[in-house]
Each structure stands twice: as structure tokens, then as C-alpha cells.
Design a protein around this motif. Structure first.
Motif, PDB file in Angstrom:
ATOM      1  N   ALA A 199      -4.897   5.062   2.815  1.00 18.00           N
ATOM      2  CA  ALA A 199      -4.052   4.095   2.117  1.00 18.00           C
ATOM      3  C   ALA A 199      -4.591   3.861   0.708  1.00 18.00           C
ATOM      4  CB  ALA A 199      -4.009   2.782   2.893  1.00 18.00           C
ATOM      5  N   TRP A 238       0.822  -1.192   0.000  1.00 20.18           N
ATOM      6  CA  TRP A 238       0.000   0.000   0.000  1.00 20.18           C
ATOM      7  C   TRP A 238       0.867   1.257   0.000  1.00 20.18           C
ATOM      8  CZ3 TRP A 238      -5.457  -0.053   0.175  1.00 20.18           C
ATOM      9  CH2 TRP A 238      -6.035  -1.302   0.402  1.00 20.18           C
ATOM     10  N   ALA A 283      -5.601  -6.187   1.967  1.00 19.98           N
ATOM     11  CA  ALA A 283      -6.005  -6.242   0.550  1.00 19.98           C
ATOM     12  C   ALA A 283      -6.913  -7.455   0.315  1.00 19.98           C
ATOM     13  CB  ALA A 283      -4.780  -6.308  -0.347  1.00 19.98           C
ATOM     14  N   ARG A 323      -4.016   1.707  -3.127  1.00 10.62           N
ATOM     15  CA  ARG A 323      -3.397   0.551  -3.776  1.00 10.62           C
ATOM     16  C   ARG A 323      -4.119   0.287  -5.087  1.00 10.62           C
ATOM     17  NH1 ARG A 323      -1.588  -5.070  -0.975  1.00 10.62           N
ATOM     18  NH2 ARG A 323      -1.441  -6.371  -2.844  1.00 10.62           N
TER      19      ARG A 323
END
Length: 296
Positions: free
Chosen positions: A219, A202, A290, A221
């Protein structure tokens, strides 16, 4: 022969200074007493002996040349030995400091990952870890190393401690995240959360001090923005945290909202989180965030 000539040359250059010093000394002595014999003897010794040696060397006297050369060699050799002893002493002290630092490498690595973080402007912040180094220096280094106080108090020694601690901390293996690794300070917990996420794919940054609007960490990603609320409570987290992070998700245009804690969640918090699609996780589950959000 060359060394002897150089030493004799240096002696001759000092004659004028020696004579002037002795003349001043003699004048002062004469004011105090009428006797001046001892000063004449000093002048004769200071001036006469080097002058004699110089003249004998220039005349090719091998014995005098050998004596002067021996004296010069002794002086130079002693100087070299003193320098080598100091150098070896520094090496020994440096080795001792690094040994202590690496004995505590695992702990230093955990603290480094917890306290070194990205600031609001994207810069790396080391201030919290630098404070930890001062603590390590006072409570560990000074207690474990039996060294003179003048060494322990020197700036060079502290600089060596800093180098050793940073090297040990930065080369420590990350290991597995566990509940025992979680800091006890709420602000450090937020930075720690961002650091853990950064280590697992991340791009995360804590938001404290910049108008967080209910978000402690943002965060990202692969285009997915996750808004995170960090709650370091001793008791289960209630539904207020769920409400705050849900509002922060809308404010920051987030795709998901997560609450991170270490003491569990109340029943009301779980029900509200399920209704608002807010993910509730334990701090030890951060490396797998994730997967928990079903991201590729």
C-alpha cells in the motif's frame, strides 16, 4: 378504407399459394379415394370469399368494407394487446428482481467490496463476485420469486439478476468496518484488506500469485510504501509473521511493515514487533492505518 384495401390486397397475393396447395391436396386425395368434393369446397372457400370481398370493396360496397376493416382492426388490436401484455410482464418480473436485490443491498455491498479487487496488472477483477451472483440467483432469487420455470431458466432473466445485483451492490453505502465484515478465506482476506485501504486514501494491491516474498499487500500513500502481511488465524499470530513482513519490507524497499490479523498476537510476536518497528493491528483498525503510522 385504406386498412381494408391493404388486407384485401394481401388476400389476393395469397391466392396463388392457396390454389397450389389445394390442387396438391386434391391430387393426393384422388389417389386415395374417388371422391373430391370436400377439396372443391375448400378451394371455393379459400379463393372465393377473399375474391368476393376484394371485388365488393373495389366496387364501393360500404358494408363489406366495414366488415373487412373490422376484421383487420381486430387482428391488429389483438397483436398490440399481446405485445403490451408481454412488455408489462417483463416490467413486472424486472421490478420483482430489483426489489429482492435491494432487500439484500447491505450484504451485497459488503460482499462486493470484499470480492472485487485490483489484479496484478492493475485491472479490476470481478470473477469472485460473479460467482456470488450465481449463488444469489440459485439460493435467493429462485427461492423467493414464484415465477414459471421457463422464465427463471431464461438467459434474459439471469441477465436481469446480474444487472440488479451489481446496481444494488455498487450503490450500497460502505458503512463502518467491523470484525464481522472480515472474510473467512485467507486469499479473500488479502483482497479485502487492499480494498479497505483503497477506500481510505491508500493505493493498495494484493500480491498473491506474483512472488510475494512475505508481503500480502503493498500500500502506498503520499510516497510512503507500507508492506503488509495478512494473517487470518483462529489463534493469536506468532513472531514468524513479524519476521516475514520485516524481511519483505527490506525486499520491497518499504518504509513501514504491518501485520493485520483478527485474533490477536502472542507475547513473543509483540516483543519482536516492537524491536523491529513492525506495527501489529486488528483488521477493524485498517481504516485508521495512516494515523497509526503517524502519516499526515
Amino acid at each position: 378504407m385504406i386498412a381494408a384495401l391493404c388486407l384485401a390486397e394481401l388476400m389476393m397475393q395469397c391466392y396463388g399459394v392457396a390454389i397450389l396447395f389445394c390442387e396438391v391436396s386434391m391430387a393426393r386425395r384422388r389417389q386415395q379415394s374417388k371422391g373430391g368434393g370436400p377439396n372443391l369446397i375448400v378451394v371455393a372457400a379459400v379463393v372465393g370469399v377473399p375474391a368476393y370481398a376484394y371485388n365488393r370493396i373495389m366496387a364501393g360496397d360500404q358494408m363489406v368494407t366495414a366488415i373487412v376493416a373490422g376484421v383487420a382492426g381486430t387482428i391488429i388490436g389483438s397483436y398490440v394487446l399481446v405485445k403490451l401484455a408481454k412488455w408489462n410482464g417483463r416490467r413486472r418480473v424486472r421490478k420483482m428482481v430489483y426489489q429482492v436485490a435491494y432487500e439484500h443491498q447491505e450484504a451485497l455491498g459488503r460482499i462486493y467490496r470484499r470480492k472485487v479487487y485490483k489484479g496484478d496488472y492493475g485491472e479490476t477483477r470481478y470473477e469472485a463476485f460473479d460467482k456470488e451472483i450465481k449463488y444469489f440467483y440459485q439460493k435467493i432469487i429462485r427461492q423467493e420469486l414464484d415465477l414459471p420455470k421457463r422464465i427463471l431458466d431464461s438467459e434474459d432473466f439471469y441477465a436481469t439478476v446480474e444487472d440488479a445485483v451489481y446496481e444494488a451492490a455498487e450503490t450500497a453505502e460502505e458503512g463502518v468496518i467491523s470484525v464481522e465484515d472480515v472474510p473467512t478465506d485467507p486469499y479473500e482476506f488479502e483482497r479485502w484488506t487492499a480494498t479497505v485501504l483503497n477506500q481510505h486514501g491508500w493505493t493498495a494491491q494484493s500480491t498473491k500469485g506474483s512472488g510475494d516474498q512475505g508481503s500480502d499487500v503493498i500500500a502506498e500513500r503520499d510516497g510512503h510504501r507500507c508492506i503488509i502481511q495478512c494473517k487470518l488465524y483462529r489463534s493469536p499470530v506468532g513472531n514468524k509473521a513479524v519476521q516475514e513482513v520485516d524481511a519483505a519490507k527490506r525486499y520491497f524497499d518499504g518504509h513501514s511493515a504491518v501485520v493485520v490479523g483478527k485474533s490477536g498476537y502472542t507475547r513473543a510476536a509483540k516483543q519482536l514487533a516492537e524491536k523491529n518497528s513492525v506495527l501489529l493491528i486488528d483488521a477493524s483498525e485498517l481504516p485508521n492505518l495512516a494515523e497509526a503510522l503517524s502519516l499526515p
